[in-house]
Scaffold this motif. Sequence first.
Motif, PDB file in Angstrom:
ATOM      1  N   ARG A 116       0.845  -1.192   0.000  1.00 33.56           N
ATOM      2  CA  ARG A 116       0.000   0.000   0.000  1.00 33.56           C
ATOM      3  C   ARG A 116       0.881   1.243   0.000  1.00 33.56           C
ATOM      4  N   PRO A 117       0.457   2.285  -0.697  1.00 34.31           N
ATOM      5  CA  PRO A 117       1.245   3.530  -0.724  1.00 34.31           C
ATOM      6  C   PRO A 117       1.461   4.125   0.664  1.00 34.31           C
ATOM      7  N   ILE A 118       0.509   3.892   1.578  1.00 33.65           N
ATOM      8  CA  ILE A 118       0.625   4.468   2.918  1.00 33.65           C
ATOM      9  C   ILE A 118       1.868   3.977   3.642  1.00 33.65           C
ATOM     10  N   TYR A 119       2.291   2.749   3.354  1.00 36.12           N
ATOM     11  CA  TYR A 119       3.499   2.214   3.979  1.00 36.12           C
ATOM     12  C   TYR A 119       4.715   3.060   3.597  1.00 36.12           C
ATOM     13  N   ILE A 160       8.790   7.246   4.949  1.00 34.18           N
ATOM     14  CA  ILE A 160       9.481   8.494   4.647  1.00 34.18           C
ATOM     15  C   ILE A 160       9.247   9.521   5.748  1.00 34.18           C
ATOM     16  N   ALA A 161       8.038   9.584   6.274  1.00 40.45           N
ATOM     17  CA  ALA A 161       7.722  10.541   7.338  1.00 40.45           C
ATOM     18  C   ALA A 161       8.521  10.234   8.601  1.00 40.45           C
ATOM     19  N   MET A 162       8.624   8.958   8.956  1.00 42.60           N
ATOM     20  CA  MET A 162       9.369   8.574  10.153  1.00 42.60           C
ATOM     21  C   MET A 162      10.854   8.874  10.004  1.00 42.60           C
ATOM     22  N   LEU A 163      11.410   8.559   8.833  1.00 50.48           N
ATOM     23  CA  LEU A 163      12.826   8.830   8.609  1.00 50.48           C
ATOM     24  C   LEU A 163      13.106  10.332   8.605  1.00 50.48           C
TER      25      LEU A 163
END
Length: 225
Positions: A158-161, A166-169
């Motif tokens: 899923r794109p959300i993964y 990316i947000a976490m990194l």
Amino acid sequence: FLNSSWRMMLIVTTVFLLILDAFFITLTVFDVVRNQYFYLGETVLVEVPKAANFVVSTFVVVEMADHGNEGMIYGLMTTAANLGSPVARAIGNQIYRLFEPSISSTNNYIEDTLAFRRTVFYSFLLSYGFGFLSLATLYFLPRQKAEAQKRKTTWSRRPIYGYVTIAMLSAAFIYSLTVNFMSMFPSTMCLEFAGGDGCDIASTKPPLFSNSSDSSNASSAMLPP
């Protein structure tokens, strides 16, 4: 070796590295053996298990990458691995400021008292605890290449993964960069967010870890008398 469980290899090498480091650190901090050659000798002993860790990480990259996205997968996974050190350093700055006697004070390292030695030892125990705790995440690591390939075909995509990754990194990068840079400059290193005691008033809260007897040092413990 190539067919060994990746999880087991990481468990064995990680535990070995932590125990070996604890041996050298304990003897040095408590002044049992304070010799620069003894302390630096650890770097030679840890090269083999470190190499095993690196080999496993490259195996994972090879198995997880698809044709055409090898560079992206390698960059993503190495970025995540390389962020570990600065993020840990930033978190350590904020946690270790709660220890008493202060492990940020140069005078404590010079005095090298028993209470300070215990404080430094507790700080290392905390870091080892996080090291052992990290082994719990091995559940997400495939045991071997066959399981890695199976996950690629059976687990949902899923794109959300990708967005969450990316947000976490990005958040980890910004956080570590901010805290580490703030701790480098005299005008900001006193801030509690950067690991200081506060710029305006000294904190009145009781320390999380304290020793009322003597005091001692870790850094001076790592240096010859």
